[in-house]
Design an enzyme around this catalytic site. Structure first.
Site, PDB file in Angstrom:
ATOM      1  N   GLU A  35      12.675  -8.325  -1.694  1.00  0.00           N
ATOM      2  CA  GLU A  35      13.020  -8.707  -3.075  1.00  0.00           C
ATOM      3  C   GLU A  35      12.724 -10.185  -3.341  1.00  0.00           C
ATOM      4  OE1 GLU A  35      13.637  -6.407  -5.020  1.00  0.00           O
ATOM      5  OE2 GLU A  35      14.977  -4.881  -4.198  1.00  0.00           O
ATOM      6  N   CYS A  41       0.126   5.714 -10.848  1.00  0.00           N
ATOM      7  CA  CYS A  41       0.849   6.246 -11.994  1.00  0.00           C
ATOM      8  C   CYS A  41       0.673   7.768 -12.039  1.00  0.00           C
ATOM      9  CB  CYS A  41       0.298   5.602 -13.269  1.00  0.00           C
ATOM     10  SG  CYS A  41       1.088   6.130 -14.806  1.00  0.00           S
ATOM     11  N   GLN A  58      10.948 -11.643  -5.398  1.00  0.00           N
ATOM     12  CA  GLN A  58      10.846 -12.083  -6.789  1.00  0.00           C
ATOM     13  C   GLN A  58      12.110 -12.786  -7.262  1.00  0.00           C
ATOM     14  OE1 GLN A  58      10.986  -8.866  -5.893  1.00  0.00           O
ATOM     15  NE2 GLN A  58      12.517  -7.802  -7.122  1.00  0.00           N
ATOM     16  N   LYS A  98       7.233  -1.082  -0.672  1.00  0.00           N
ATOM     17  CA  LYS A  98       7.262  -2.444  -0.142  1.00  0.00           C
ATOM     18  C   LYS A  98       8.327  -2.594   0.945  1.00  0.00           C
ATOM     19  CE  LYS A  98       8.176  -4.242  -4.103  1.00  0.00           C
ATOM     20  NZ  LYS A  98       8.244  -2.927  -4.791  1.00  0.00           N
TER      21      LYS A  98
END
Length: 208
Positions: free
Chosen positions: A93, A150, A95, A18
Site C-alpha cells: 500500500e 478489465c 500509495q 500486488k
C-alpha cells in the site's frame, strides 16, 4: 563490500495481485535465508493485527508505518539494535506514504544499500495520482507495472469507486477504505461508459 540497493515501485490497479506478489517474494527470501522486512502504512485504526493479507488468503506479519513515522530513523534504529542490515524491505500500500516518507526510503537505499520494493496503486478513484505514488515515479530507480485485465479484455487503468447499487462515484475523499464492495478496476473506456450510465440513471430518478 559496496552494497548498492535500488528503490523499486511496482504499481497496478486493485485486484492485480500486488500484495500476493509481495508475499510470494517474502516467502522466497525466507526460503533462501535472506534478511528482509515487511512494512505497511496503517490508514485504518480499526485494524488490530499488524499483518499484510492478500485477497487469496495468504498473510504475513509486518511493521506499521504511521503518518508521523520517520521511516529512515525507524529502520536505522532497527538495523543498529539487531546488528543486521536487511537486504530487502517490502512495502505494501505504498500509495499511502507521504512524499517525505518516500524520500526517507530513498535514503535507506543510498546509505545502507538495502533494496526497497514498494507495491501500490498509481491513481485514486478520480484517476488522480496519489502523492506518495507521484514521488515514487519521480525518484524510483526501477518502475514496473503489474498489469490486469478489465472485463472487456482491455488493460485496467482506473480504480473506480462504486456505491451499493454499483453506480460509479465521482466525488469524495481520496482515501476511503473498501474492497470489492466499494471498488472495481476498469479500463478507461469502461470507466467512461459506466460514469455516463450512472449519470443517466440519476437523471431519470429526478425527472418529474
Amino acid at each position: 563490500m559496496d552494497r548498492r540497493g535500488k528503490l523499486y515501485f511496482r504499481y497496478g490497479t486493485m485486484g492485480s495481485a500486488k500484495t500476493a506478489l509481495l508475499l510470494t517474494q517474502a516467502y522466497n527470501f525466507e526460503e533462501r535465508g535472506m534478511e528482509y522486512l515487511c512494512l505497511k502504512p496503517i490508514i485504518d485504526d480499526r485494524e488490530k493485527d499488524n499483518i499484510i493479507k492478500s485477497r487469496i488468503g495468504i498473510s504475513r506479519k509486518c511493521e506499521w508505518i504511521r503518518q508521523e513515522t520517520d521511516i529512515y530513523e525507524f529502520i536505522k534504529h532497527l538495523f543498529e539494535d539487531t546488528l543486521v542490515v536487511k537486504d530487502w524491505i517490502l512495502i505494501d500500500e505504498a500509495q499511502f506514504l507521504s512524499p517525505e516518507q518516500v524520500d526517507q526510503l530513498s535514503r535507506v537505499v543510498d546509505d545502507y544499500g538495502s533494496n526497497v520494493v514498494c507495491y501500490g496503486l498509481r491513481t485514486d478513484f478520480q484517476s488522480k495520482m496519489f502523492p506518495g505514488s507521484q514521488r515514487l515515479f519521480e525518484i524510483a530507480d526501477t518502475i514496473d507495472e503489474i498489469k490486469s485485465t478489465c472485463s472487456c479484455g482491455r488493460k485496467t487503468i482506473i480504480n473506480a469507486r462504486i456505491d451499493s447499487r454499483g453506480n460509479i462515484v465521482t466525488d469524495g475523499n481520496q482515501v476511503e477504505i473498501g474492497g470489492d464492495d466499494r471498488y472495481v478496476a476498469l479500463c478507461r473506456r469502461c470507466w467512461r461508459a459506466r460514469r455516463l450510465e450512472s449519470r443517466e440513471r440519476n437523471a431519470l430518478k429526478f425527472e418529474p
